[in-house]
Design a protein around this motif. Structure first.
Motif, PDB file in Angstrom:
ATOM      1  N   LEU A 242       0.908  -1.077   0.095  1.00 44.63           N
ATOM      2  CA  LEU A 242       0.032  -0.087  -0.021  1.00 44.63           C
ATOM      3  C   LEU A 242       1.038   1.067  -0.166  1.00 44.63           C
ATOM      4  O   LEU A 242       1.694   1.447   0.702  1.00 44.63           O
ATOM      5  N   VAL A 243       0.791   2.138  -0.937  1.00 45.48           N
ATOM      6  CA  VAL A 243       1.423   3.379  -1.095  1.00 45.48           C
ATOM      7  C   VAL A 243       0.387   4.575  -1.183  1.00 45.48           C
ATOM      8  O   VAL A 243      -0.569   4.490  -2.000  1.00 45.48           O
ATOM      9  N   MET A 244       0.641   5.285  -0.572  1.00 46.94           N
ATOM     10  CA  MET A 244      -0.470   6.755  -0.377  1.00 46.94           C
ATOM     11  C   MET A 244       0.674   7.984  -0.567  1.00 46.94           C
ATOM     12  O   MET A 244       1.713   7.965  -0.104  1.00 46.94           O
ATOM     13  N   PRO A 245       0.253   8.806  -1.411  1.00 44.85           N
ATOM     14  CA  PRO A 245       1.144  10.005  -1.662  1.00 44.85           C
ATOM     15  C   PRO A 245       1.060  10.887  -0.644  1.00 44.85           C
ATOM     16  O   PRO A 245      -0.283  11.234  -0.161  1.00 44.85           O
ATOM     17  N   LEU A 246       2.110  11.534  -0.163  1.00 42.12           N
ATOM     18  CA  LEU A 246       2.106  12.737   0.808  1.00 42.12           C
ATOM     19  C   LEU A 246       2.197  14.196  -0.020  1.00 42.12           C
ATOM     20  O   LEU A 246       1.709  14.887   0.339  1.00 42.12           O
ATOM     21  N   PHE A 247       3.212  14.115  -0.842  1.00 42.89           N
ATOM     22  CA  PHE A 247       3.442  15.182  -1.534  1.00 42.89           C
ATOM     23  C   PHE A 247       4.024  15.086  -2.937  1.00 42.89           C
ATOM     24  O   PHE A 247       4.993  14.111  -2.965  1.00 42.89           O
ATOM     25  N   PRO A 248       3.437  15.708  -4.073  1.00 40.32           N
ATOM     26  CA  PRO A 248       2.256  16.460  -4.205  1.00 40.32           C
ATOM     27  C   PRO A 248       1.012  15.440  -4.012  1.00 40.32           C
ATOM     28  O   PRO A 248       1.053  14.098  -4.205  1.00 40.32           O
ATOM     29  N   GLN A 249       0.069  16.208  -3.353  1.00 46.81           N
ATOM     30  CA  GLN A 249      -1.355  15.291  -3.320  1.00 46.81           C
ATOM     31  C   GLN A 249      -1.931  14.940  -4.581  1.00 46.81           C
ATOM     32  O   GLN A 249      -1.704  15.727  -5.467  1.00 46.81           O
ATOM     33  N   VAL A 250      -2.400  13.798  -4.419  1.00 42.19           N
ATOM     34  CA  VAL A 250      -3.242  13.138  -5.442  1.00 42.19           C
ATOM     35  C   VAL A 250      -4.678  13.732  -5.446  1.00 42.19           C
ATOM     36  O   VAL A 250      -5.198  13.312  -4.119  1.00 42.19           O
ATOM     37  N   SER A 251      -5.574  14.026  -6.215  1.00 44.51           N
ATOM     38  CA  SER A 251      -6.998  14.515  -6.049  1.00 44.51           C
ATOM     39  C   SER A 251      -7.711  13.126  -5.720  1.00 44.51           C
ATOM     40  O   SER A 251      -8.528  13.236  -4.759  1.00 44.51           O
ATOM     41  N   GLU A 252      -7.590  12.009  -6.529  1.00 46.35           N
ATOM     42  CA  GLU A 252      -8.422  10.986  -6.059  1.00 46.35           C
ATOM     43  C   GLU A 252      -7.299   9.669  -5.794  1.00 46.35           C
ATOM     44  O   GLU A 252      -6.430   9.334  -6.865  1.00 46.35           O
ATOM     45  N   VAL A 253      -7.597   9.034  -4.714  1.00 40.65           N
ATOM     46  CA  VAL A 253      -6.709   8.065  -4.412  1.00 40.65           C
ATOM     47  C   VAL A 253      -7.466   6.844  -4.113  1.00 40.65           C
ATOM     48  O   VAL A 253      -8.544   7.133  -3.337  1.00 40.65           O
ATOM     49  N   ASP A 254      -7.352   5.673  -4.555  1.00 42.28           N
ATOM     50  CA  ASP A 254      -7.885   4.370  -4.297  1.00 42.28           C
ATOM     51  C   ASP A 254      -7.557   3.952  -2.812  1.00 42.28           C
ATOM     52  O   ASP A 254      -6.499   4.031  -2.366  1.00 42.28           O
ATOM     53  N   PRO A 255      -8.649   3.564  -1.985  1.00 47.47           N
ATOM     54  CA  PRO A 255      -8.611   3.038  -0.692  1.00 47.47           C
ATOM     55  C   PRO A 255      -7.665   2.034  -0.601  1.00 47.47           C
ATOM     56  O   PRO A 255      -7.029   2.017   0.513  1.00 47.47           O
ATOM     57  N   THR A 256      -7.238   1.420  -1.540  1.00 41.83           N
ATOM     58  CA  THR A 256      -6.490   0.124  -1.310  1.00 41.83           C
ATOM     59  C   THR A 256      -4.977   0.592  -1.759  1.00 41.83           C
ATOM     60  O   THR A 256      -4.169  -0.040  -1.822  1.00 41.83           O
TER      61      THR A 256
ATOM     62  N   GLN B  10       1.955  12.380 -10.802  1.00 41.35           N
ATOM     63  CA  GLN B  10       2.462  13.130 -12.055  1.00 41.35           C
ATOM     64  C   GLN B  10       3.752  12.811 -12.249  1.00 41.35           C
ATOM     65  O   GLN B  10       4.374  12.468 -11.386  1.00 41.35           O
ATOM     66  N   PRO B  11       4.262  13.105 -13.215  1.00 40.95           N
ATOM     67  CA  PRO B  11       5.657  12.802 -13.773  1.00 40.95           C
ATOM     68  C   PRO B  11       6.588  13.802 -12.765  1.00 40.95           C
ATOM     69  O   PRO B  11       5.947  14.999 -12.790  1.00 40.95           O
ATOM     70  N   GLY B  12       7.683  13.290 -12.466  1.00 40.74           N
ATOM     71  CA  GLY B  12       8.444  13.967 -11.414  1.00 40.74           C
ATOM     72  C   GLY B  12       8.701  13.445 -10.147  1.00 40.74           C
ATOM     73  O   GLY B  12       8.197  12.183 -10.050  1.00 40.74           O
ATOM     74  N   LEU B  13       9.057  14.069  -9.242  1.00 41.44           N
ATOM     75  CA  LEU B  13       9.315  13.379  -7.856  1.00 41.44           C
ATOM     76  C   LEU B  13       8.031  13.591  -7.101  1.00 41.44           C
ATOM     77  O   LEU B  13       7.292  14.517  -7.151  1.00 41.44           O
ATOM     78  N   ALA B  14       7.973  12.310  -6.205  1.00 41.35           N
ATOM     79  CA  ALA B  14       6.671  12.520  -5.253  1.00 41.35           C
ATOM     80  C   ALA B  14       7.115  11.715  -4.124  1.00 41.35           C
ATOM     81  O   ALA B  14       8.029  10.848  -4.184  1.00 41.35           O
ATOM     82  N   LEU B  15       6.690  12.233  -3.011  1.00 39.45           N
ATOM     83  CA  LEU B  15       6.982  11.518  -1.646  1.00 39.45           C
ATOM     84  C   LEU B  15       5.832  10.846  -1.193  1.00 39.45           C
ATOM     85  O   LEU B  15       4.857  11.309  -1.215  1.00 39.45           O
ATOM     86  N   CYS B  16       6.068   9.533  -1.014  1.00 39.23           N
ATOM     87  CA  CYS B  16       4.673   8.793  -0.682  1.00 39.23           C
ATOM     88  C   CYS B  16       5.091   7.951   0.796  1.00 39.23           C
ATOM     89  O   CYS B  16       6.254   7.819   1.045  1.00 39.23           O
ATOM     90  N   CYS B  17       4.190   7.551   1.218  1.00 45.38           N
ATOM     91  CA  CYS B  17       4.173   6.810   2.497  1.00 45.38           C
ATOM     92  C   CYS B  17       3.675   5.494   2.188  1.00 45.38           C
ATOM     93  O   CYS B  17       2.533   5.018   1.823  1.00 45.38           O
TER      94      CYS B  17
END
Length: 295
Positions: A146-160, A168-175
């Motif tokens: 399970l990976v959830m985005p922290l930054f930049p935020q994603v408008s719609e995220v699947d609960p799973t 988005q293309p580029g760098l993202a910090l995920c949990c």
């Protein structure tokens, strides 16, 4: 004659060479020895007052003291002068800054981005205060990463969990949760096809406090588990090409700060040459015993 409000002060490190007539009563008749400070901790505290120290926690015995500085003070030889202590602290800071640059270079290489791009991303991360929203993530099932985005935020995220194509293309910090016991941070470089995407596991979230500081935790098990392209990572990437790697000792919330630790002081102390030798120090103490007449 000089007024009573005028005092003449002289300084010498060889009082044995002074003419005795200068030391008669009414002349330079008060001899005060100004030696090397035996207690180094106050000097270290003064010089490092603007440093960002690792493990900078107050102790019960001395609430204002740092455990790092206490260890450094105990390691300092008695012949270190104030100038030597200042040089020691500056060298330790330069070593810590060098280590920080090398770490940023390594993370940028693993994420397959330039250092400038990584620095801009970390500046934006710090500006948006993402550390305050960093919380432990729980996951369901044992066959999914399970990976959830922290930054930049994603408008719609699947609960799973967030899929790679949601970013988005580029760098993202995920949990991310690599296993049921440990939630960790991941730096993701989303690239357009047919380029290979990069995922860098950073450290367990338990190792990062809400204010962005780094806590001492055992990250070996989590990092070893995240160091391979496991089936969970491949499944999270939904079949896309992903290169997984890991880096320890890197907190994205404090990555732009130069934190000075005990190891930096130890390396600087090993390279430092005291300006006063132990033989000279003993000689000055003998002169003190012979000539000082004021306490």
């Amino acid at each position: 004659a000089l007024p009573a409000t005028v005092f003449i002060i002289g300084a010498s490190n060889r009082p044995d060479l002074l003419d005795r007539s200068l030391l008669r009563p009414g002349r330079l008749d008060r001899m005060v020895y100004l030696g090397i400070a035996k207690e180094k901790l106050p000097l270290l505290q003064a010089v490092t007052r603007k440093f960002d120290l690792e493990q900078d926690h107050p102790t019960d015995e001395a609430p204002g003291d740092s455990t790092v500085l206490q260890a450094v003070a105990r390691a300092c030889p008695p012949n270190l002068t104030g100038a030597d202590v200042a040089a020691l602290c500056q060298d330790a800071y330069n070593i810590a800054r060098r280590d920080r640059v090398e770490t940023l270079d390594a993370v940028a290489a693993q994420a397959n981005v330039s250092v400038t791009t990584l620095l801009l991303f970390l500046e934006e991360l710090e500006r948006n205060g993402v550390a305050a929203s960093c919380q432990k993530v729980s996951r369901e099932g044992n066959d999914r990463c399970l990976v959830m985005p922290l930054f930049p935020q994603v408008s719609e995220v699947d609960p799973t969990g967030c899929k790679l194509e949601n970013l988005q293309p580029g760098l993202a910090l995920c949990c991310g949760c690599h296993n049921q016991e440990c939630s960790i941070l991941a730096l993701v470089h989303r690239r357009s096809a047919p380029n290979t995407n990069s995922l860098v596991w950073l450290a367990p979230i338990q190792g990062h406090s809400g204010d962005g500081s780094r806590r001492d935790v055992d990250t070996k098990g989590a990092m070893d588990g995240a160091n391979t392209e496991c089936d969970n990572c491949q499944r999270w990437a939904t079949g896309s090409s992903v290169v997984c790697s890991s880096v320890s000792g890197f907190c994205p919330f404090t990555a732009l700060k130069v934190r000075v630790g005990l190891r930096h002081f130890q390396e600087a102390l090993a390279q430092l040459q005291p300006s006063v030798s132990m033989e000279d120090l003993k000689h000055y103490e003998q002169l003190q015993a012979e000539y000082q007449n004021t306490k």
